[in-house]
Design an enzyme around this catalytic site. Structure first.
Site, short mmCIF file in Angstrom:
data_model
loop_
_atom_site.label_atom_id
_atom_site.label_comp_id
_atom_site.label_asym_id
_atom_site.label_seq_id
_atom_site.Cartn_x
_atom_site.Cartn_y
_atom_site.Cartn_z
N SER A 229 0.81 -1.21 0.00
CA SER A 229 0.00 0.00 0.00
C SER A 229 0.85 1.26 0.00
CB SER A 229 -0.96 -0.06 1.18
OG SER A 229 -2.07 0.73 0.92
N LYS A 233 4.20 2.14 -2.41
CA LYS A 233 4.56 3.33 -3.21
C LYS A 233 6.01 3.69 -2.88
CE LYS A 233 -0.05 5.26 -1.99
NZ LYS A 233 -1.07 4.67 -2.76
N TRP A 320 -9.96 0.32 -5.17
CA TRP A 320 -9.39 1.62 -4.84
C TRP A 320 -7.97 1.76 -5.41
CZ3 TRP A 320 -11.17 6.09 -3.91
CH2 TRP A 320 -10.50 7.05 -3.15
N HIS A 370 -7.64 -5.65 -0.08
CA HIS A 370 -6.40 -4.90 0.13
C HIS A 370 -5.66 -5.46 1.36
CE1 HIS A 370 -4.04 -1.24 -0.28
NE2 HIS A 370 -4.16 -1.02 1.01
C1 GTR Z 1 -5.44 4.59 1.64
C2 GTR Z 1 -4.87 5.41 0.52
C3 GTR Z 1 -4.13 4.52 -0.44
C4 GTR Z 1 -3.25 3.48 0.25
C5 GTR Z 1 -3.78 3.03 1.59
C6 GTR Z 1 -2.76 2.34 2.51
O1 GTR Z 1 -6.18 5.34 2.51
O2 GTR Z 1 -5.93 6.05 -0.13
O3 GTR Z 1 -3.39 5.31 -1.34
O4 GTR Z 1 -1.96 3.88 0.35
O5 GTR Z 1 -4.34 4.05 2.30
O6 GTR Z 1 -1.65 2.83 2.71
O7 GTR Z 1 -3.11 1.29 3.05
#
Ligand code: GTR
Length: 390
Positions: A229, A233, A320, A370
């Site tokens: 997540s 990045k 997402w 996720h």
């Molecule tokens: C969310 C965000 C994503 C992702 C995620 C995470 O709220 O929108 O970009 O990075 O968090 O880090 O689990």
């Protein structure tokens, strides 16, 4: 691009006016990539997306804080410190490292942030890290130790740093964490193109790699940077900037990670900058709803791993993060692998659920949400076995 600002600019350049690189004879795309294009793309990501991290003005010192045998895991746990010092202050990034105990040779290591809860005596893999405002990111609670044992049994070490120690995940005008060591209102204000929090995390991963390199028990030529997540990045950016990472793994990294921004599916540039104004450089804010104006897109970030193996993973229900946009990044990044005559992910087909595809660019779409799961880890281990031969 040619400017039309004045009549003069319409006059074609004579060959003597060409920039040097245009005059050089380039024989093949790999040479162009290595001598110009790679650096240009890194610059574009720095100037428009992640911001520029400092490459001087700091000193590093390393310390071995603790070493312990954990019988029940058949592992050794080491804690290392990277002390970063600048004229404005100092900060310590701690790395917790688990290594298989009986191994005659140095271990390759997976390095990331929050791969386990490093504050605990007994490591809990992927355990939630509670952010400063008590939020996020919720990684599903795993069977303690099971994944760690699996990784260690396959001959790999696992190292974690705590993102909060590097740069707290909150918008404070870039006044805390690493930013505070390099910027002050008075004489070094944080500029539009300077690093955001993801940039600081990526920099922290490199400083942790510096510390790992001081250990003989670590095979420093085979350190894999990995993240889930927001940490995914940061892992992609760390791998792009620091070619000492032997392999790069992005798990469900989504917008600002592996997902193509121009698709505007799931999280968009406008949304991510509104909710997390500190993650990227301030110049990136100008691209909300203007994704087509971006001089790069995220497949080019994945391509910056080339020719090293890179793996992108998505989850079916993680809309997402735009799973198909992540797949496309892996697919389009493969072009740079072709410059090296290496197969990336060259099949022009959508992957079958829960199957890994690709050679040096790996990809899978896992069923479910996720998260970073045992399935994901198994695929990463297989990929690492295939390319790094521990
Ligand atoms: C969310 C965000 C994503 C992702 C995620 C995470 O709220 O929108 O970009 O990075 O968090 O880090 O689990």
């Amino acid at each position: 691009m040619m400017s039309h600002a004045s009549d003069d600019s319409m006059v074609p350049l004579s060959e003597t006016d060409w920039p040097l690189f245009m005059k050089q004879k380039v024989s093949d795309p790999k040479t162009v990539w290595e001598t110009h294009r790679r650096a240009e793309i890194v610059n574009l990501f720095e100037n428009h997306i992640y911001g520029k991290a400092p490459d001087d003005g700091f000193q590093l010192a390393f310390e071995r804080l603790e070493e312990k045998v954990l019988e029940h895991l058949n592992a050794r746990r080491l804690r290392l410190a990277t002390h970063v010092k600048t004229r404005l202050g100092q900060l310590t990034i701690k790395t917790t490292l688990f290594l298989p105990i009986e191994k005659g040779k140095p271990s390759p290591v997976f390095l990331g942030m929050h791969l386990f809860d490093s504050s605990r005596e007994i490591p809990v893999i992927g355990q939630p890290w509670i952010g400063p405002r008590g939020q996020f990111p919720k990684l599903a609670k795993k069977e303690p130790e099971v994944l760690l044992k699996m990784i260690l049994n396959r001959g790999y070490g696992l190292a974690t740093i705590d993102a909060n120690e590097v740069d707290p995940d909150e918008h404070d005008g870039f006044k805390n964490g690493l930013h505070a060591l390099f910027h002050s209102e008075k004489d070094a204000p944080h500029e539009k193109g300077d690093w955001g929090t993801l940039g600081a995390w990526a920099w922290g991963l490199s400083r942790s790699l510096d510390a790992l390199k001081t250990l003989e028990v670590v095979d420093a030529r085979r350190v894999i940077v990995i993240g889930h997540s927001r940490m995914g990045k940061a892992a992609l950016w760390a791998g792009a900037k620091d070619e000492r990472f032997a392999m790069v793994i992005s798990n469900n990294s989504g917008c600002g990670g592996a997902a193509i921004s121009r698709r505007m599916k799931g999280e968009t540039v406008a949304h991510i900058n509104r909710v997390f104004p500190h993650w990227f450089c301030r110049s990136f804010h100008a691209y909300g709803n203007r994704e087509n104006q971006l001089p790069v897109d995220q497949h080019m970030l994945v391509a910056l791993s080339a020719p090293r193996p890179v793996y992108i993973a998505s989850a079916e229900k993680d809309t997402w993060a735009d799973p198909f946009g992540e797949f496309l990044s892996a697919y389009y990044a493969s072009e740079v692998y072709r410059y090296y005559e290496i197969e990336g992910l060259d099949k022009d087909v959508r992957p079958v659920l829960n199957h890994s595809v690709g050679d040096h660019v790996g990809y899978h779409l896992r069923s479910g949400r996720h998260d970073i799961t045992a399935f994901d880890w198994l695929k990463y281990l297989e990929f690492a076995d295939r390319h790094l031969e521990p």
